[in-house]
Design an enzyme around this catalytic site. Structure first.
Site, PDB file in Angstrom:
ATOM      1  CG  PHE A  13      -1.745  -1.237   1.378  1.00 18.46           C
ATOM      2  CD1 PHE A  13      -2.953  -1.414   0.711  1.00 18.46           C
ATOM      3  CD2 PHE A  13      -1.286  -2.269   2.193  1.00 18.46           C
ATOM      4  CE1 PHE A  13      -3.699  -2.573   0.866  1.00 18.46           C
ATOM      5  CE2 PHE A  13      -2.022  -3.432   2.354  1.00 18.46           C
ATOM      6  CZ  PHE A  13      -3.232  -3.586   1.689  1.00 18.46           C
ATOM      7  CB  CYS A  26      -4.836   5.709   9.196  1.00 15.39           C
ATOM      8  SG  CYS A  26      -5.513   5.140   7.617  1.00 15.39           S
ATOM      9  CG  ASP A  86       0.882   3.728   5.643  1.00 15.88           C
ATOM     10  OD1 ASP A  86      -0.046   3.762   6.485  1.00 15.88           O
ATOM     11  OD2 ASP A  86       1.359   4.743   5.107  1.00 15.88           O
ATOM     12  CG  ASP A 100      -0.747   2.164  -4.310  1.00 14.29           C
ATOM     13  OD1 ASP A 100      -0.695   2.397  -3.084  1.00 14.29           O
ATOM     14  OD2 ASP A 100      -1.660   2.582  -5.034  1.00 14.29           O
TER      15      ASP A 100
END
Length: 401
Positions: free
Chosen positions: A235, A344, A304, A256
């Site tokens: 990612f 996150c 991430d 990605d």
């Protein structure tokens, strides 16, 4: 005496916008949380976007807040008590936020200047990208104040340009238009910024977030203490982790799903003279499984991902997603290797994220040592009493065997 005081307070508020909150709402504010939800609003004498006096059920002023007529977050607290909450307050707090970032001595030309409620400037985000500024007005109240805020930023920073990145979902919840708008000066399609030793070309008009994932800056620097050998960056977006760690590794593979992001990794690698980064446009979930089946092994893995749980209803599915990628990463990691894994998602708290990683380790039949627990960078501070402001979790782990 008490009747006279109450009468005086009624006179004070009868001609100004005000909102009466329930006892539960009053308790929430006094407990340190700056939001009052619509369910705890008892009476409204205000229009959306007003700065209002907040009254308790007995009619006493307990604070000043921004009022939204549409969002479930009806009030965003500015001050406790009867102090004024005009433009002077915003100017003083904005100057304090800027001064705090200057005191951090950040080794970068891109960082957050204002982090909303954590800087006591609710629903306002301001990011600096070298000589350019990107703002987000995330409530009706800040939207109304935006011309004044732009004037304050211009006076304080003398930026080459100020851009509004209002292409975010929360504005829809506020009943506000979405889009990207130039507010002052000029902002080119590509801006060059530096993060430590690495330069990035950033698209402030179309890039994710406001251009870069600034909240991971210090975690990328921390990861340099552990990076080595063969590295996998999952990612990767524009490859900020990959590029920051590349000089410490023999080979870096960045993954990605976005073709544009993968192309940008290549451009930024070339810009920095980095030749050992290979960027692949793939579905990361699928590629992790493919690499495992192929017997690939790595000494450093970074995960991430975007937020898997954007609301409470998505937590169960997010749990499974985080567990899956961490399980695959641990199987791909050599014994003694380092996993830098992040979430996150605010709705996945630190304890839950730790449990996810533990469950993944159990299924991978390995032991894992926690080397560091980290969070968002210091320019994205957390306000005590407001757990929503602590959203980024970053664990640096060592695979024991």
């Amino acid at each position: 005496m008490m009747e006279g005081r109450k009468a005086a307070e009624t006179v004070t508020t009868q001609n100004v916008p005000h909102v009466v909150v329930s006892s539960r709402g009053e308790e929430r504010l006094r407990g340190g949380h700056p939001w009052i939800y619509r369910a705890d609003v008892a009476d409204i004498r205000a229009a959306g976007g007003d700065t209002v006096a907040v009254l308790n059920p007995r009619g006493r002023i307990i604070g000043r807040a921004l009022y939204s007529q549409q969002s479930q977050i009806a009030l965003r607290l500015l001050v406790i008590g009867e102090a004024a909450a005009g433009l002077d307050l915003w100017r003083t707090r904005l100057q304090a936020a800027i001064a705090f970032r200057e005191s951090l001595r950040i080794d970068a030309t891109a960082y957050r200047l204002v982090h909303g409620e954590a800087d006591l400037l609710p629903s306002l985000v301001v990011d600096r990208y070298d000589r350019h500024v990107v703002v987000q007005a995330l409530s009706q109240g800040v939207e109304r104040l935006l011309p004044d805020i732009v004037a304050m930023l211009t006076a304080a920073l003398s930026p080459a340009g100020i851009l509004a990145r209002h292409d975010v979902r929360v504005r829809h919840l506020e009943g506000l238009d979405a889009g990207v708008t130039l507010l002052a000066g000029e902002v080119p399609a590509q801006v060059t910024v530096r993060e430590g030793r690495i330069e990035h070309m950033v698209d402030l008009w179309k890039g994710q977030k406001t251009g870069l994932f600034l909240d991971q800056r210090e975690n990328r620097i921390a990861a340099r203490q552990y990076a080595r050998g063969r590295m996998l960056d999952g990612f990767s977006y524009h490859g900020a982790f990959a590029l920051q760690l590349a000089d410490l590794c023999d080979e870096v593979i960045a993954l990605d799903v976005s073709e544009e992001a993968v192309a940008q990794i290549g451009r930024n690698a070339q810009r920095n003279g980095i030749t050992n980064v290979q960027a692949r446009c793939v579905n990361v979930f699928d590629e992790l499984r493919t690499l495992e089946r192929a017997g690939e092994r790595f000494d450093t893995v970074v995960l991430d991902p975007p937020a898997f749980a954007k609301n409470k209803d998505a937590v169960q599915k997010a749990y499974a997603g985080y567990k899956e990628i961490n399980l695959r990463a641990l199987k791909l990691l050599r014994p003694g290797g380092t996993l830098v894994t992040c979430s996150c998602s605010y709705h996945i708290d630190e304890a839950t994220f730790g449990q996810i990683v533990y469950d993944a380790a159990v299924d991978a039949r390995t032991r894992v040592m926690v080397v560091e627990k980290r969070m968002q960078a210091r320019d994205h501070p957390v306000l005590l009493g407001m757990p929503e402001s602590y959203y980024l979790k970053c664990f640096i782990l060592r695979k024991m065997g």
